[in-house]
Structures are given as C-alpha cells and as structure tokens.
Enzyme design. Structure first.
Site, PDB file in Angstrom:
ATOM      1  N   PHE A  49      -5.563   5.351   0.694  1.00  0.00           N
ATOM      2  CA  PHE A  49      -4.678   4.187   0.550  1.00  0.00           C
ATOM      3  C   PHE A  49      -4.804   3.617  -0.869  1.00  0.00           C
ATOM      4  O   PHE A  49      -5.916   3.362  -1.344  1.00  0.00           O
ATOM      5  CB  PHE A  49      -5.035   3.089   1.568  1.00  0.00           C
ATOM      6  CG  PHE A  49      -4.671   3.435   2.984  1.00  0.00           C
ATOM      7  CD1 PHE A  49      -3.404   3.149   3.490  1.00  0.00           C
ATOM      8  CD2 PHE A  49      -5.607   4.041   3.828  1.00  0.00           C
ATOM      9  CE1 PHE A  49      -3.083   3.462   4.796  1.00  0.00           C
ATOM     10  CE2 PHE A  49      -5.278   4.346   5.129  1.00  0.00           C
ATOM     11  CZ  PHE A  49      -4.014   4.065   5.628  1.00  0.00           C
ATOM     12  N   ILE A  57      -7.322  -0.543  11.189  1.00  0.00           N
ATOM     13  CA  ILE A  57      -8.319   0.492  11.400  1.00  0.00           C
ATOM     14  C   ILE A  57      -9.610   0.023  10.727  1.00  0.00           C
ATOM     15  O   ILE A  57      -9.590  -0.747   9.768  1.00  0.00           O
ATOM     16  CB  ILE A  57      -7.844   1.845  10.835  1.00  0.00           C
ATOM     17  CG1 ILE A  57      -7.507   1.742   9.345  1.00  0.00           C
ATOM     18  CG2 ILE A  57      -6.663   2.379  11.636  1.00  0.00           C
ATOM     19  CD1 ILE A  57      -7.123   3.067   8.705  1.00  0.00           C
ATOM     20  N   TYR A  66      -8.183   7.156  12.455  1.00  0.00           N
ATOM     21  CA  TYR A  66      -7.570   7.435  13.762  1.00  0.00           C
ATOM     22  C   TYR A  66      -8.299   8.549  14.526  1.00  0.00           C
ATOM     23  O   TYR A  66      -7.795   9.049  15.532  1.00  0.00           O
ATOM     24  CB  TYR A  66      -6.089   7.797  13.557  1.00  0.00           C
ATOM     25  CG  TYR A  66      -5.282   6.619  13.026  1.00  0.00           C
ATOM     26  CD1 TYR A  66      -4.855   5.618  13.886  1.00  0.00           C
ATOM     27  CD2 TYR A  66      -4.987   6.524  11.668  1.00  0.00           C
ATOM     28  CE1 TYR A  66      -4.134   4.542  13.398  1.00  0.00           C
ATOM     29  CE2 TYR A  66      -4.266   5.443  11.170  1.00  0.00           C
ATOM     30  CZ  TYR A  66      -3.845   4.457  12.037  1.00  0.00           C
ATOM     31  OH  TYR A  66      -3.138   3.379  11.572  1.00  0.00           O
ATOM     32  N   PHE A 111       2.337   9.552   3.886  1.00  0.00           N
ATOM     33  CA  PHE A 111       2.713   9.357   5.282  1.00  0.00           C
ATOM     34  C   PHE A 111       3.243   7.949   5.578  1.00  0.00           C
ATOM     35  O   PHE A 111       3.841   7.709   6.619  1.00  0.00           O
ATOM     36  CB  PHE A 111       1.521   9.678   6.215  1.00  0.00           C
ATOM     37  CG  PHE A 111       0.325   8.780   6.027  1.00  0.00           C
ATOM     38  CD1 PHE A 111       0.259   7.528   6.631  1.00  0.00           C
ATOM     39  CD2 PHE A 111      -0.752   9.218   5.248  1.00  0.00           C
ATOM     40  CE1 PHE A 111      -0.861   6.727   6.457  1.00  0.00           C
ATOM     41  CE2 PHE A 111      -1.872   8.399   5.084  1.00  0.00           C
ATOM     42  CZ  PHE A 111      -1.918   7.141   5.683  1.00  0.00           C
ATOM     43  N   ASP A 112       3.020   7.025   4.621  1.00  0.00           N
ATOM     44  CA  ASP A 112       3.511   5.666   4.873  1.00  0.00           C
ATOM     45  C   ASP A 112       3.503   4.887   3.556  1.00  0.00           C
ATOM     46  O   ASP A 112       2.719   5.176   2.637  1.00  0.00           O
ATOM     47  CB  ASP A 112       2.638   4.958   5.905  1.00  0.00           C
ATOM     48  CG  ASP A 112       3.293   3.677   6.440  1.00  0.00           C
ATOM     49  OD1 ASP A 112       4.513   3.475   6.187  1.00  0.00           O
ATOM     50  OD2 ASP A 112       2.598   2.879   7.100  1.00  0.00           O
ATOM     51  N   TYR A 138       0.835  -1.213   0.000  1.00  0.00           N
ATOM     52  CA  TYR A 138       0.000   0.000   0.000  1.00  0.00           C
ATOM     53  C   TYR A 138       0.865   1.256   0.000  1.00  0.00           C
ATOM     54  O   TYR A 138       2.035   1.238   0.415  1.00  0.00           O
ATOM     55  CB  TYR A 138      -0.921   0.021   1.223  1.00  0.00           C
ATOM     56  CG  TYR A 138      -0.183   0.232   2.534  1.00  0.00           C
ATOM     57  CD1 TYR A 138       0.056   1.536   3.026  1.00  0.00           C
ATOM     58  CD2 TYR A 138       0.280  -0.845   3.279  1.00  0.00           C
ATOM     59  CE1 TYR A 138       0.727   1.735   4.214  1.00  0.00           C
ATOM     60  CE2 TYR A 138       0.958  -0.651   4.459  1.00  0.00           C
ATOM     61  CZ  TYR A 138       1.183   0.637   4.933  1.00  0.00           C
ATOM     62  OH  TYR A 138       1.869   0.830   6.116  1.00  0.00           O
TER      63      TYR A 138
END
Length: 539
Positions: free
Chosen positions: A101, A58, A84, A38-39, A28
């Site tokens: 995502f 999540i 979150y 962010f990731d 992902y």
C-alpha cells in the site's frame, strides 16, 4: 512475513500523529508485489475514511497507520497473516497474498477533539472582543488539514458577515470566533462533528473533513450598540456647545475599524458643512456632533445601524462600523446675531458711532478656530467706511455701532450676517463665522439720515439766484458743483463724510433736475424740508 513500513515523505511540521481510536482520511494505492494494482482510492475520487485500532481495517493497516502525520506518505508491506490470510478475497485478493500500500494521510481527528485556536497576531489595543450575538465581518482562507484550499473570502474580495453564537455558522466557527479582537489573526481548526459532519457540504467539503480557517477580524459590533465618543482634545475655554439646529463646519477622517481610510475632508481641502440634529447626516453623526466646542477634536465610533446599514455606500461595505476623527472648526445657529465683547473703552466716551458716521479703524479678522484671514495692521493703513452705508457686511455695520474713539472690541459675525454660504473665493470659506478684533481710531460725525449736505448756518433766501451765477434762470452741473464746493470750503456747508465729492454733487444735482434735461430751473429747485418724505434726498 513481517509488517514493513517505509516512510517515504515526512512533513517538517507534525503537530499530531495517528493514535489508536483516531479517525483518519487517507488516499492509497493497493498492489501486489509484482506491481499489479488491485485497488485505488484515487480511482474512486474519494479518500478512505475509517477509525484506527478498532478492527475496521486489516490488522497490518491498523498498525501501519499509527504514528503517521498529516501529509506523510508511507509505503506499507503487509504479510498475509496481517491481511486476508489463506482465504483472500474472492475475485480480488488471492489466498496468502502479500499486499503493498502506498498511503498518503489527508486528515486526522478524534471524537474527543475540541476546536483548536491559535492566535498568531493580536493588536496591542483590544478594547472589545467578540461575544455571543455580536455581528462580525472577517476575511478567511478555508483549508483542509493537508493545506488544500476549499474556499476564500479574499478571492471573492468580500468579507464574510454574520452573527456569532446564534446558529448562523457551523458550531466550531461559532466557538472559534469568540474572544477575538478587531485586527486579530488566528487559525481555527475544527473537527468534522463541529463542522459539516459525515455528509460534508455537498460541494467542496467532503464528509468527515477537519477544517482549518485562517481568520482576520475586520469589524465587530452588537445590534444594541450606541455610538461611542472618545474626547481627544477639548479646548480649555468652551463658551458654547453645539445643539440640535446648529450649523457646523468640521474636518474629518473616516475609517473602518481595521484602520482602512474611506473618506477625508482634509484631502478635499474643504470642511464638511451641515446642520446637526436635523437628519442631514447619518444618525450616529447627528448624535456625535452634539455638545462639541469650537476647536474640539473627538473620535466618534458609529455602529452600522446608525450609519449606512447592511447595504453600505460607496467605499463603505455593508454592516461596517465607522470611525470618524473630527475637528470642529466653527458652528453657529441661524438665529444668532452679532456678538460684541468690549475689551477696552476709554473713560471719556461720550461720542458714539452711529449710522452715517465716517469711521477709521484697525482690525484683525480670523475664523473661530483662530485662522487669520486679514489684518489692516499688516497693510499699514486703516479701514475707512461710512457706517450703515453697505460698504461692509451687515454684521460689521452692526458691530461698529455705538463705539467711541479708542475703544477696542471683538465682533463675532455669523455667516448669514457675513459672507453667507458662498464666502469669498480664496479668502473666506463658505458658511464661516468671522471674528474681528477692532480698534476705532477716528470718527467723523455724519449727517442726519437722508441728507448728503447740510448748512452750518442760516440758508440764504435767495439760494437759487446765488447758485445761478450767470443769472440765466438755469443752473448747470458745473455751476452747482462750484457753489457747493465754495460752501464747504468756507465752512458754511458740510457734505456727508466718506463719500466721493463729485458723486455726491452729481447725485444732488440729478435729484433737483426733475425733468432730466441737464438743467435746474427755479421751479424745480427745492430744499429738503420742502420735499415730501417719499422724495429723493435733497439739499
């Protein structure tokens, strides 16, 4: 405010989709709506591995993954309440952040999964299937569920060789190979807990990876196997079967279990010639060649421990089962003598052939398998010999003994009494048993052994003087020859039949010419019965 799922790529084939409780591996990219990343699992070089629907993700991702296929790509928008929330993740995710995502599903399995087997080719004949403790040789391509190749025996150009069901393989492969036929092709899908588990193999296979093996089985045997003999053609008449110590000539095609040809005597246009039961050939062939008839065709299946073992030889790979389709051309034993079968003998059969007789006969010569070698009938003339004079092979000299005119017989001659290991180039193969069908047409009685000339009546007491026509006390070859010719022409003497006149006379004269000066004197001249037994043949 709601979960958004966009299916950007869906594979044509989707045999299975994610359900709650499944374990997935996926890549992902995580970003905020403005595109700030962010990731990323790609940056870590490792998929994200997790159970779905068990609260390990999540809430938005738990829902977004349901229904995905392997190799499917989804773009997922997750609102804060399913991500979150108002707290975020300090230093990474701000409060109340919408997350995007880009997800690619790599793998999918469930803890209740079993090994899946899909056979896509099965040969018509399947005499035997893989059982526990069998030894197999197979080729494979190993891929992950997404099709990524991680290993291939084809690339190494060498089969994978192993025992089945005794722990030499991962458990899933041990199960997946059971029941396969030689030549069968199947897909074996193995969940990670029956493969390399959470740790992977430490090299190409990551942890928690499902594996897919595309397998073709090439060979199969058990260490307890003996040879298998399948009779294909057995002659109606089989007077003799091979035994240990016999010498065989046979043709063969040698193949592996999958049909690959590794050798053929036919391609060399020469039989394979060997002793049987003496260790000259592999153990399985030594056994498989026993009890065969001339002309028989049989298939001999030999397990590797009775063939070339784990090492193999030449074009034969290690641990290979061998199949030999053989055709027995002939066989004999070194102790064999000439075989004589009388097919016809005239009622009045009083004069029998003996050494020194001059014979005229017809024959057909063939090999034991019926291949015709030669025939006097096709030449339109008889074969003429002096029996026992070495004009034919030893076996024929033996086979023509005690025969009468008009008799027909079959004479079988083993090679050590025929043309031996070398044969006759272009005519008679080496180590071949010969079969002669003979008819004796004429017999001229020969002279007693050791004589080249005999008198039909009393011998003149003045023989030397009669030969010495010019009375000079010396006999020359010309005088000697004229005298012998005159005696034969008048019927007073007889020469050994079947020999050249000049050669016989010259031989007789040379024997009398003891000092070798080209002349025979009265002192040198002696009759046969005046000679010691060890002297040369005389008058």
């Amino acid at each position: 405010t709601e979960l958004g799922v966009e299916r950007r790529f869906v594979p044509e084939s989707c045999p299975r989709a994610v359900r709650p409780g499944d374990f997935v591996r996926y890549h992902y990219l995580g970003a905020f709506p403005d595109g700030t990343r962010f990731d990323s699992s790609y940056d870590r070089g490792s998929t994200f591995n997790v159970f779905v629907g068990k609260g390990q993700l999540i809430a938005g991702m738990d829902k977004a993954l349901v229904g995905m296929c392997v190799n499917e790509r989804r773009f997922v928008k997750i609102p804060p309440k399913l991500a979150y929330g108002s707290e975020g993740v300090p230093g990474v995710i701000p409060p109340n952040a919408v997350l995007h995502f880009d997800v690619l599903l790599i793998d999918l399995w469930n803890s209740k999964d079993e090994v899946q087997v899909q056979t896509y080719f099965k040969p018509e004949k399947c005499p035997r299937t893989v059982q526990v403790s069998d030894f197999v040789r197979y080729h494979y391509n190993g891929t992950f569920l997404d099709g990524t190749l991680f290993d291939s025996s084809h690339n190494r150009m060498r089969t994978y060789d192993t025992y089945v069901g005794i722990g030499w393989l991962i458990p899933g492969m041990d199960q997946g190979l059971l029941g396969m036929c030689v030549g069968e092709k199947r897909m074996i899908t193995i969940p990670p807990f029956l493969a390399y588990g959470e740790e992977g193999d430490g090299k190409e296979i990551p942890g928690q990876a499902s594996l897919v093996f595309d397998v073709v089985l090439l060979d199969l045997h058990n260490p307890k196997d003996g040879i298998v003999i399948e009779n294909q053609v057995v002659p109606e008449s089989c007077e003799r079967r091979s035994q240990a110590g016999d010498f065989l000539r046979y043709h063969y095609n040698g193949t592996l279990l999958d049909g690959t040809l590794f050798d053929s005597s036919y391609s060399r246009n020469h039989t394979y010639d060997t002793y049987v039961g003496k260790g000259y050939v592999i153990a399985g062939m030594d056994e498989g060649l026993l009890g065969v008839c001339t002309g028989e065709k049989r298939r001999i299946i030999i397990p590797p421990h009775l063939a070339y073992g784990e090492e193999g030889r030449g074009k034969i790979p290690g641990s290979a089962v061998l199949i030999f389709d053989i055709h027995v051309v002939d066989f004999h034993n070194p102790s064999d003598s000439v075989g004589i079968t009388v097919n016809y003998r005239p009622p009045n059969c009083t004069v029998l052939s003996k050494k020194g007789d001059y014979l005229k006969y017809h024959y057909n010569a063939s090999l034991l398998d019926g291949t015709l070698l030669d025939s006097t009938h096709s030449l339109g003339k008889t074969y003429n010999i002096v029996l026992g004079s070495g004009q034919v092979v030893v076996g024929m000299d033996m086979g023509l003994q005690d025969m009468c005119v008009g008799e027909r017989r079959r004479v079988v001659i083993p090679p050590h009494l025929g043309y031996g290991e070398d044969g006759v180039e272009g005519e008679v193969p080496g180590s071949a048993v010969l079969v002669f069908d003979i008819e004796l047409l004429e017999l001229v009685s020969g002279l007693p052994e050791g004589y080249m000339f005999v008198w039909n009546g009393e011998v003149s007491p003045n023989l030397f003087e009669e030969i010495d026509q010019n009375h000079d006390g010396e006999v020359l070859l010309e005088e000697f020859s004229e005298y012998i010719q005159a005696q034969v022409d008048s019927g007073k003497g007889k020469l050994a039949p079947g020999f050249d006149f000049e050669k016989i006379v010259k031989n007789m004269f040379t024997n009398q010419d003891r000092d070798g000066n080209g002349k025979v004197t009265a002192e040198e001249f002696k009759l046969k019965d005046q000679e010691a037994k060890e002297e040369h043949d005389e008058l």
